[in-house]
Design a protein around this motif. Structure first.
Motif, short mmCIF file in Angstrom:
data_model
loop_
_atom_site.label_atom_id
_atom_site.label_comp_id
_atom_site.label_asym_id
_atom_site.label_seq_id
_atom_site.Cartn_x
_atom_site.Cartn_y
_atom_site.Cartn_z
N ALA A 4 29.83 41.36 47.51
CA ALA A 4 29.68 41.17 46.07
C ALA A 4 30.01 42.49 45.38
CB ALA A 4 28.25 40.75 45.74
N VAL A 5 31.05 42.49 44.55
CA VAL A 5 31.41 43.67 43.77
C VAL A 5 30.74 43.51 42.41
CG1 VAL A 5 33.27 45.06 42.81
CG2 VAL A 5 33.60 43.88 45.00
N LEU A 6 29.73 44.33 42.17
CA LEU A 6 28.90 44.18 40.97
C LEU A 6 29.54 44.87 39.77
CD1 LEU A 6 25.46 45.07 42.60
CD2 LEU A 6 26.60 42.84 42.54
N VAL A 7 29.70 44.13 38.67
CA VAL A 7 30.29 44.70 37.46
C VAL A 7 29.46 44.30 36.25
CG1 VAL A 7 32.64 44.65 38.41
CG2 VAL A 7 31.82 42.70 37.09
N GLY A 8 29.63 45.08 35.16
CA GLY A 8 28.97 44.74 33.91
C GLY A 8 27.79 45.63 33.62
N GLY A 9 26.61 45.03 33.57
CA GLY A 9 25.41 45.78 33.24
C GLY A 9 24.94 45.54 31.83
N TYR A 10 23.91 46.28 31.44
CA TYR A 10 23.25 46.05 30.16
C TYR A 10 23.44 47.20 29.18
CZ TYR A 10 20.52 43.13 33.47
OH TYR A 10 20.12 42.27 34.46
N SER A 11 24.36 48.11 29.45
CA SER A 11 24.45 49.33 28.63
C SER A 11 25.80 49.43 27.94
CB SER A 11 24.24 50.56 29.51
OG SER A 11 25.39 50.82 30.29
N VAL B 87 39.04 47.76 40.23
CA VAL B 87 39.76 48.62 41.17
C VAL B 87 39.20 48.44 42.58
CG1 VAL B 87 40.25 51.02 41.81
CG2 VAL B 87 40.47 50.29 39.44
N VAL B 88 37.89 48.39 42.70
CA VAL B 88 37.28 48.17 44.02
C VAL B 88 37.73 46.81 44.57
CG1 VAL B 88 35.11 47.83 45.26
CG2 VAL B 88 35.30 49.66 43.57
N TYR B 89 37.67 45.80 43.74
CA TYR B 89 38.08 44.45 44.15
C TYR B 89 39.52 44.44 44.63
CZ TYR B 89 38.98 39.41 43.85
OH TYR B 89 39.32 38.11 44.14
N LYS B 90 40.38 45.14 43.91
CA LYS B 90 41.81 45.19 44.25
C LYS B 90 42.05 45.87 45.60
CE LYS B 90 46.06 47.48 42.63
NZ LYS B 90 46.62 48.35 41.55
N HIS B 91 41.31 46.94 45.88
CA HIS B 91 41.61 47.76 47.05
C HIS B 91 40.78 47.44 48.29
CE1 HIS B 91 44.51 50.59 45.29
NE2 HIS B 91 43.83 50.46 44.17
N LEU B 92 39.79 46.55 48.18
CA LEU B 92 39.02 46.22 49.38
C LEU B 92 39.92 45.58 50.43
CD1 LEU B 92 35.47 44.88 48.44
CD2 LEU B 92 36.11 47.05 49.47
N ASP B 93 39.73 45.99 51.66
CA ASP B 93 40.57 45.57 52.77
C ASP B 93 40.30 44.11 53.11
OD1 ASP B 93 41.97 45.25 55.12
OD2 ASP B 93 41.45 47.23 55.90
N PHE C 271 39.07 42.72 56.56
CA PHE C 271 37.68 42.79 57.00
C PHE C 271 36.68 42.21 55.99
CE2 PHE C 271 39.92 46.37 59.02
CZ PHE C 271 39.69 46.06 60.34
N TYR C 272 37.09 42.11 54.71
CA TYR C 272 36.14 41.73 53.66
C TYR C 272 36.70 40.61 52.79
CZ TYR C 272 34.71 46.47 54.91
OH TYR C 272 34.36 47.60 55.61
N THR C 273 35.78 39.74 52.35
CA THR C 273 36.10 38.77 51.31
C THR C 273 35.29 39.16 50.07
OG1 THR C 273 36.43 37.01 52.94
CG2 THR C 273 36.08 36.33 50.66
N PRO C 274 35.95 39.73 49.06
CA PRO C 274 35.20 40.22 47.90
C PRO C 274 35.02 39.14 46.83
CG PRO C 274 37.48 40.95 47.75
CD PRO C 274 37.36 40.14 49.03
N LYS D 286 41.37 52.39 49.78
CA LYS D 286 40.93 51.38 50.74
C LYS D 286 39.93 51.98 51.72
CE LYS D 286 43.95 48.43 52.42
NZ LYS D 286 45.05 47.84 53.25
N GLU D 287 40.24 53.18 52.22
CA GLU D 287 39.34 53.86 53.16
C GLU D 287 38.04 54.28 52.48
OE1 GLU D 287 42.79 55.90 56.02
OE2 GLU D 287 42.01 56.97 54.26
N LEU D 288 38.15 54.74 51.25
CA LEU D 288 36.98 55.19 50.50
C LEU D 288 35.99 54.04 50.31
CD1 LEU D 288 35.71 57.54 48.75
CD2 LEU D 288 36.87 56.49 46.79
N PHE D 289 36.49 52.90 49.88
CA PHE D 289 35.62 51.77 49.59
C PHE D 289 35.10 51.11 50.88
CE2 PHE D 289 38.42 51.34 45.59
CZ PHE D 289 37.73 52.37 44.97
#
Length: 329
Positions: A6-13, A25-31, A34-37, A312-315
């Motif tokens: 789960a790639v969490l986005v948004g928030g209350y601020s 960006v995280v969603y785009k680059h997740l490998d 190995f992962y289903t985002p 990709k490696e970072l995330f």
């Protein structure tokens, strides 16, 4: 088997839109090997995922699960890209600990502490971490201009205590600017920190956990076209971000050692990006961000790439680190 993330986005601020940019960006680059985002939107009145047909599917907050077409999806981890509340102030971290799902940011206590600029500085000072001179105000306190100026001097900075992306921050050069700056800060938070002006080179230092190690990334020098590193400078191109910073080897080692000391002193994990100003030749701690911006133009991704770590490696590293931590507890 691929892990559901789960790639969490948004928030209350006020940082809602910035979080959306980071999460995309995280969603785009997740490998995908190995992962289903899944992008999961966290808003005031609903937590949900939007499928390819633009249909919203609510998150079951009892166990943080998602049901699509009768299929229940259990998440293996949550990638936290929410800046501000509830992703950076400890609320989501505490929730995920309760529902036993690993998440990529620091633990809830560290998030709460670092999000509160006053408490974070007060915690670090006994460990010998240099900071600006400061003065605290709560909404409703009597405002004594003379006492403030006698303590911190002019110019000074007035900041909302619990806010990010330079919301609620003003530089005060003259006494008559002090009250409007305080009123501006109170629009973001009911607590204020007023700091002495530190003159010198400003740098941003990323410290991350990667492949089981605490790594100090290449340092970024901040050269703002504005009076300070404000919202325009951060997000609208009104600054130069020079990586690696134009520091001597000695000064580089000073701020690297200090940033690592801060990270370890606070018992951090995951990503962090801290700001320092070299004042009278010594780096002074300003603040720490525990869910820093992750767009391609953001500082921490720039630093990771300069170090030799792809996005990709970072995330992937962040996800694996939080899951390893869960297995060890």
């Amino acid at each position: 088997m691929k892990k559901n993330i789960a790639v969490l986005v948004g928030g209350y601020s006020s940082e809602f839109d910035i979080s959306i940019q980071s999460g995309n960006v995280v969603y785009k680059h997740l490998d995908r090997e190995f992962y289903t985002p899944y992008l999961v939107h966290i808003t005031d009145n609903r937590w949900f995922h939007i499928d390819n047909s633009e249909k919203k599917h609510s998150i079951d907050k009892n166990d943080f699960s998602l049901t699509i077409n009768g299929n229940k999806i259990i998440f293996d981890a949550a990638f936290n890209t929410i800046h501000g509340t509830p992703g950076e102030d400890g609320l989501l971290q505490a929730y995920f600990e309760l529902v036993d799902i690993p998440q990529t940011a620091c633990d809830f206590y560290q998030a709460t502490l670092t999000f509160n600029k006053r408490d974070c500085i007060s915690t670090l000072k006994p460990y010998g971490i240099p900071t600006a001179t400061n003065y605290f105000l709560n909404k409703g306190d009597v405002i004594n201009n003379k006492a403030i100026i006698d303590t911190v001097g002019l110019p000074c900075f007035v900041k909302a205590n619990k806010a990010g992306s330079s919301y609620g921050v003003s530089k005060v050069n003259q006494e008559e600017e002090l009250l409007p700056a305080i009123e501006h800060a109170y629009k973001e938070d009911d607590e204020i920190i007023i700091e002495s002006f530190l003159s010198g080179t400003e740098v941003s230092v990323g410290v991350i956990q990667h492949n089981g190690k605490d790594i100090v990334l290449p340092i970024t020098e901040i050269v703002s076209e504005n009076d300070f590193f404000d919202y325009e400078a951060k997000y609208e191109g009104k600054s130069q971000e020079i990586t690696p910073a134009r520091l001597s080897k000695k000064d580089t080692e000073k701020v690297e050692n200090l940033a690592l000391k801060v990270y370890k002193t606070l018992k951090m994990k995951g990503f962090s990006r801290s700001e320092y100003i070299f004042h009278n030749g010594e780096p002074h701690f300003i603040e720490m961000n525990t869910t820093p911006g992750l767009s391609e133009a953001s500082i921490l991704p720039q630093q990771a790439i300069a170090y030799g770590i792809t996005l990709k490696e970072l995330f992937s590293g962040a996800i694996e680190a939080c899951m390893i931590k869960k297995k060890s507890t």
